[in-house]
Scaffold this active site. Structure first.
Site, PDB file in Angstrom:
ATOM      1  N   PHE A  14       0.840  -1.203   0.000  1.00  0.00           N
ATOM      2  CA  PHE A  14       0.000   0.000   0.000  1.00  0.00           C
ATOM      3  C   PHE A  14       0.878   1.258   0.000  1.00  0.00           C
ATOM      4  CE2 PHE A  14      -2.434   2.541   3.421  1.00  0.00           C
ATOM      5  CZ  PHE A  14      -3.118   3.315   2.493  1.00  0.00           C
ATOM      6  N   ILE A  15       1.650   1.450   1.036  1.00  0.00           N
ATOM      7  CA  ILE A  15       2.482   2.661   1.141  1.00  0.00           C
ATOM      8  C   ILE A  15       3.641   2.598   0.141  1.00  0.00           C
ATOM      9  CG2 ILE A  15       4.030   3.958   2.663  1.00  0.00           C
ATOM     10  CD1 ILE A  15       2.187   3.041   5.021  1.00  0.00           C
ATOM     11  N   TYR A 148       4.095  -6.316  17.548  1.00  0.00           N
ATOM     12  CA  TYR A 148       4.371  -5.441  16.404  1.00  0.00           C
ATOM     13  C   TYR A 148       5.048  -4.142  16.865  1.00  0.00           C
ATOM     14  CZ  TYR A 148       3.070  -2.232  12.559  1.00  0.00           C
ATOM     15  OH  TYR A 148       3.071  -1.295  11.560  1.00  0.00           O
ATOM     16  N   LYS A 152       8.802  -2.834  15.961  1.00  0.00           N
ATOM     17  CA  LYS A 152       9.088  -1.550  15.307  1.00  0.00           C
ATOM     18  C   LYS A 152      10.073  -0.724  16.144  1.00  0.00           C
ATOM     19  CE  LYS A 152       6.614  -1.602  11.523  1.00  0.00           C
ATOM     20  NZ  LYS A 152       7.298  -1.693  10.229  1.00  0.00           N
TER      21      LYS A 152
HETATM   22  N1  LIG Z   1      -0.775   1.302   6.959  1.00  0.00           N
HETATM   23  C1  LIG Z   1      -0.610   1.853   8.153  1.00  0.00           C
HETATM   24  O1  LIG Z   1      -1.538   2.458   8.721  1.00  0.00           O
HETATM   25  C2  LIG Z   1       0.735   1.799   8.837  1.00  0.00           C
HETATM   26  C3  LIG Z   1       0.871   2.440  10.076  1.00  0.00           C
HETATM   27  C4  LIG Z   1       2.089   2.391  10.721  1.00  0.00           C
HETATM   28  C5  LIG Z   1       3.160   1.752  10.140  1.00  0.00           C
HETATM   29  N2  LIG Z   1       3.009   1.124   8.951  1.00  0.00           N
HETATM   30  C6  LIG Z   1       4.183   0.437   8.368  1.00  0.00           C
HETATM   31  O2  LIG Z   1       4.379   0.901   7.041  1.00  0.00           O
HETATM   32  C7  LIG Z   1       4.951  -0.133   6.244  1.00  0.00           C
HETATM   33  C8  LIG Z   1       4.109  -0.338   5.005  1.00  0.00           C
HETATM   34  O3  LIG Z   1       2.798  -0.680   5.428  1.00  0.00           O
HETATM   35  P1  LIG Z   1       1.575  -0.872   4.441  1.00  0.00           P
HETATM   36  O4  LIG Z   1       0.380  -0.331   5.101  1.00  0.00           O
HETATM   37  O5  LIG Z   1       1.972  -0.414   3.093  1.00  0.00           O
HETATM   38  O6  LIG Z   1       1.418  -2.446   4.484  1.00  0.00           O
HETATM   39  P2  LIG Z   1       1.383  -3.502   3.312  1.00  0.00           P
HETATM   40  O7  LIG Z   1       1.123  -4.807   3.980  1.00  0.00           O
HETATM   41  O8  LIG Z   1       0.497  -3.079   2.216  1.00  0.00           O
HETATM   42  O9  LIG Z   1       2.891  -3.458   2.770  1.00  0.00           O
HETATM   43  C9  LIG Z   1       3.901  -4.265   3.236  1.00  0.00           C
HETATM   44  C10 LIG Z   1       4.506  -4.982   2.040  1.00  0.00           C
HETATM   45  O10 LIG Z   1       5.545  -5.837   2.520  1.00  0.00           O
HETATM   46  C11 LIG Z   1       5.438  -7.062   1.849  1.00  0.00           C
HETATM   47  N3  LIG Z   1       6.040  -8.093   2.687  1.00  0.00           N
HETATM   48  C12 LIG Z   1       5.593  -8.546   3.887  1.00  0.00           C
HETATM   49  N4  LIG Z   1       6.406  -9.506   4.330  1.00  0.00           N
HETATM   50  C13 LIG Z   1       7.393  -9.652   3.411  1.00  0.00           C
HETATM   51  C14 LIG Z   1       8.517 -10.494   3.306  1.00  0.00           C
HETATM   52  N5  LIG Z   1       8.790 -11.405   4.231  1.00  0.00           N
HETATM   53  N6  LIG Z   1       9.322 -10.365   2.235  1.00  0.00           N
HETATM   54  C15 LIG Z   1       9.051  -9.464   1.259  1.00  0.00           C
HETATM   55  N7  LIG Z   1       7.990  -8.647   1.294  1.00  0.00           N
HETATM   56  C16 LIG Z   1       7.167  -8.743   2.360  1.00  0.00           C
HETATM   57  C17 LIG Z   1       3.947  -7.269   1.611  1.00  0.00           C
HETATM   58  O11 LIG Z   1       3.650  -8.155   0.557  1.00  0.00           O
HETATM   59  C18 LIG Z   1       3.482  -5.858   1.323  1.00  0.00           C
HETATM   60  O12 LIG Z   1       3.520  -5.591  -0.055  1.00  0.00           O
HETATM   61  C19 LIG Z   1       5.021  -1.357   7.138  1.00  0.00           C
HETATM   62  O13 LIG Z   1       6.313  -1.434   7.678  1.00  0.00           O
HETATM   63  C20 LIG Z   1       4.015  -1.057   8.229  1.00  0.00           C
HETATM   64  O14 LIG Z   1       4.314  -1.742   9.413  1.00  0.00           O
HETATM   65  C21 LIG Z   1       1.818   1.129   8.268  1.00  0.00           C
END
Ligand SMILES: NC(=O)c1ccc[n+]([C@@H]2O[C@H](COP(=O)([O-])OP(=O)(O)OC[C@H]3O[C@@H](n4cnc5c(N)ncnc54)[C@H](O)[C@@H]3O)[C@@H](O)[C@H]2O)c1
Length: 323
Positions: A14-15, A148, A152
């Site tokens: 997503f991000i 989690y 982090k």
């Molecule tokens: N979305 C939120 O509200 C939010 C809030 C705080 C922090 N975050 C952090 O931001 C980052 C991105 O989050 P997001 O919302 O885009 O989540 P997301 O799950 O859409 O993106 C994470 C990506 O990592 C990939 N991934 C997971 N495990 C993997 C592995 N072992 N090897 C390779 N790829 C792997 C997934 O396929 C996914 O595409 C993450 O670190 C998340 O913890 C997100």
């Protein structure tokens, strides 16, 4: 960034996918995406996957040899790959492998290959229920109760120690509640906004568990992508920043805005809270990011929810056609 080589772990997420769209504006020589698609998708990266700058590697950050191949020769790393909070709770061993061990391997490789800077995706989860609102970065993390959040925080501290020991430059970004197009619409851990949009689509009453007074700080995904770029280009290292909107919104208020931008007159139904939510409030103090990163969120909740809704209904229309 121009002409540089950049690794984005989790870049099909997503991000990550919005971040890459932003990065492409800065004409880098090469962007490597390493993603195992456990949550990300080819759909997310369809607008740029065939761009010659992009090198998409479908693989796992737990594969140390593959990770090394991806890090070797890059100038910068954005580390966004992670498991979600509920996924970590459901399988802490996997959480350990993905969030801790792989992040450790990545930090080691960044030193070995002299990466110039890492931008690490952290989370407001490190605070648990914070002590102060708005919450500054200096609030202590002892209220965090989640695997989690602890992972982090450990990641932040790991990069801090590698900065101290080896001079590895990094910035950690604590995102608050990120929303926008490409949010997971049908996964196991779908967020409340998407469940409510499902209700608006089906004309059924949206459910609120509890009295809806829990607050969050919703920040739009394109703003988060811009914060990542700001973190890379700013002359700042060994610092952690809150990335939120600086606006506290209750779930009840969120639903009202979502109904209003969709011209819906549905009436919510309140149900007893079925789980204990230890974090009843979230509100970022954004001043440090404004001051040091020159980053300020620009997308108001109403506008962001409108864009999210348009994307959601377009996606549902396309799915219906293909069925
Ligand atoms: N979305 C939120 O509200 C939010 C809030 C705080 C922090 N975050 C952090 O931001 C980052 C991105 O989050 P997001 O919302 O885009 O989540 P997301 O799950 O859409 O993106 C994470 C990506 O990592 C990939 N991934 C997971 N495990 C993997 C592995 N072992 N090897 C390779 N790829 C792997 C997934 O396929 C996914 O595409 C993450 O670190 C998340 O913890 C997100």
């Amino acid at each position: 960034m121009t002409n540089s080589s950049i690794l984005v772990t989790g870049g099909a997420g997503f991000i990550g996918s919005f971040l890459i769209e932003e990065l492409l504006q800065h004409s880098p020589a090469r962007i490597i995406i390493l993603d195992n698609l456990i949550r990300g998708s080819l759909d997310n990266i369809s607008s740029f996957k065939d761009n010659p700058t992009i090198d998409f590697v479908e693989g796992d950050i737990r594969d140390a040899a593959l990770l090394e191949k991806c890090v070797a020769g890059v100038d910068y790393v954005f580390h966004t790959a992670a498991l979600r909070i509920n996924a970590c709770a459901a399988d802490p061993a996997a959480g350990f492998e993905v969030m801790l061990k792989s992040t450790f391997n990545l930090a080691e490789l960044c030193v070995k290959y002299k990466v110039k800077k890492v931008v690490y995706s952290s989370s407001a989860s490190v605070y648990g229920l914070a002590q102060h609102f708005p919450t500054p970065e200096t609030d202590n993390p002892y209220n965090n109760q989640t695997f989690y959040g602890s992972a982090k925080l450990w990641g932040e501290q790991l990069f801090r120690s590698y900065n101290f020991m080896y001079g590895l430059d990094y910035v950690a970004l604590r995102y608050f509640n990120v929303y926008g197009p490409r949010m997971d619409t049908d996964g196991k851990y779908t967020e409340v906004m998407i469940r409510w949009l499902d209700c608006i689509k089906d004309g059924t009453a949206p459910l609120i568990y509890g009295d809806g007074s829990t607050t969050m700080d919703f920040v739009y995904v394109r703003d988060v992508a811009k914060a990542n770029i700001a973190a890379l280009v700013a002359d700042v290292t060994d610092e952690t920043f809150n990335i939120g909107n600086g606006r506290e919104t209750s779930l009840k208020e969120l639903l009202e805005i979502l109904l209003s931008v969709n011209d819906s007159d549905l009436v919510p139904e309140f149900r007893d809270e079925n789980t204990v939510n230890p974090v009843s409030r979230r509100l970022a103090d954004n001043r440090k990011a404004v001051q040091l990163l020159k980053f300020e969120p620009s997308i108001a909740l109403e506008k962001g929810l409108k864009e999210l809704s348009e994307w959601y209904f377009e996606k549902k229309k396309l799915t219906a056609v293909s069925i």
